[in-house]
Design a protein around this motif. Structure first.
Motif, PDB file in Angstrom:
ATOM      1  N   LEU A  89     -47.288  20.186  44.044  1.00 55.51           N
ATOM      2  CA  LEU A  89     -48.716  20.484  43.906  1.00 55.51           C
ATOM      3  C   LEU A  89     -49.111  21.679  44.770  1.00 55.51           C
ATOM      4  O   LEU A  89     -49.824  22.574  44.323  1.00 55.51           O
ATOM      5  N   ALA A  90     -48.667  21.679  46.009  1.00 48.33           N
ATOM      6  CA  ALA A  90     -49.043  22.736  46.947  1.00 48.33           C
ATOM      7  C   ALA A  90     -48.444  24.079  46.555  1.00 48.33           C
ATOM      8  O   ALA A  90     -49.059  25.125  46.784  1.00 48.33           O
TER       9      ALA A  90
ATOM     10  N   MET B  66     -36.881  24.466  56.717  1.00 42.36           N
ATOM     11  CA  MET B  66     -38.000  23.696  56.203  1.00 42.36           C
ATOM     12  C   MET B  66     -39.186  24.656  56.043  1.00 42.36           C
ATOM     13  O   MET B  66     -39.551  25.363  56.976  1.00 42.36           O
ATOM     14  N   SER B  67     -39.789  24.647  54.862  1.00 44.66           N
ATOM     15  CA  SER B  67     -40.934  25.515  54.613  1.00 44.66           C
ATOM     16  C   SER B  67     -42.174  24.993  55.340  1.00 44.66           C
ATOM     17  O   SER B  67     -42.202  23.848  55.805  1.00 44.66           O
ATOM     18  N   ASP B  68     -43.185  25.824  55.405  1.00 45.39           N
ATOM     19  CA  ASP B  68     -44.446  25.428  56.028  1.00 45.39           C
ATOM     20  C   ASP B  68     -45.042  24.213  55.317  1.00 45.39           C
ATOM     21  O   ASP B  68     -45.523  23.284  55.965  1.00 45.39           O
ATOM     22  N   ILE B  69     -44.990  24.223  53.998  1.00 41.26           N
ATOM     23  CA  ILE B  69     -45.528  23.098  53.227  1.00 41.26           C
ATOM     24  C   ILE B  69     -44.755  21.828  53.539  1.00 41.26           C
ATOM     25  O   ILE B  69     -45.350  20.775  53.774  1.00 41.26           O
ATOM     26  N   ASP B  70     -43.437  21.909  53.549  1.00 45.37           N
ATOM     27  CA  ASP B  70     -42.615  20.732  53.845  1.00 45.37           C
ATOM     28  C   ASP B  70     -42.898  20.197  55.250  1.00 45.37           C
ATOM     29  O   ASP B  70     -42.957  18.988  55.454  1.00 45.37           O
ATOM     30  N   LYS B  71     -43.088  21.097  56.200  1.00 45.49           N
ATOM     31  CA  LYS B  71     -43.391  20.675  57.567  1.00 45.49           C
ATOM     32  C   LYS B  71     -44.750  19.981  57.646  1.00 45.49           C
ATOM     33  O   LYS B  71     -44.882  18.957  58.293  1.00 45.49           O
ATOM     34  N   ARG B  72     -45.717  20.532  56.953  1.00 51.19           N
ATOM     35  CA  ARG B  72     -47.048  19.915  56.950  1.00 51.19           C
ATOM     36  C   ARG B  72     -47.005  18.525  56.322  1.00 51.19           C
ATOM     37  O   ARG B  72     -47.625  17.579  56.823  1.00 51.19           O
TER      38      ARG B  72
END
Length: 82
Positions: A78-79, A1-7
């Motif tokens: 978007l991110a 899981m990427s940082d963006i997905d985790k956030r």
């Protein structure tokens, strides 16, 4: 899981748990209609995701989403453009 997905997952779980503290990561793929989220909850979720990711989304577009996955995919795109 990427940082963006985790956030994104963290923001969405926090919103879900405001309604029902027993909800967990498995609930992030459920239809919105099954989660007892009303239109105000969805607007707040949209705003929280925008704020956390420092992006600007279109609330008219997210208003039609049927699944929480739709929010995840939309805000991840978007991110990743930023």
């Amino acid at each position: 899981m990427s940082d963006i997905d985790k956030r994104i997952a963290d923001v969405m779980l926090a919103k879900l748990r405001e309604r029902n503290p027993s909800l967990g990561p498995d609930d992030l793929t459920r239809p919105i209609a099954e989660l007892d989220l009303d239109s105000l909850d969805l607007i707040e979720l949209h705003q929280q995701l925008e704020s956390n990711l420092q992006v600007k989304g279109d609330p008219n577009e997210t208003a039609g989403f049927a699944f929480l996955d739709d929010f995840s995919n939309y805000f991840a795109k978007l991110a990743s453009r930023e």
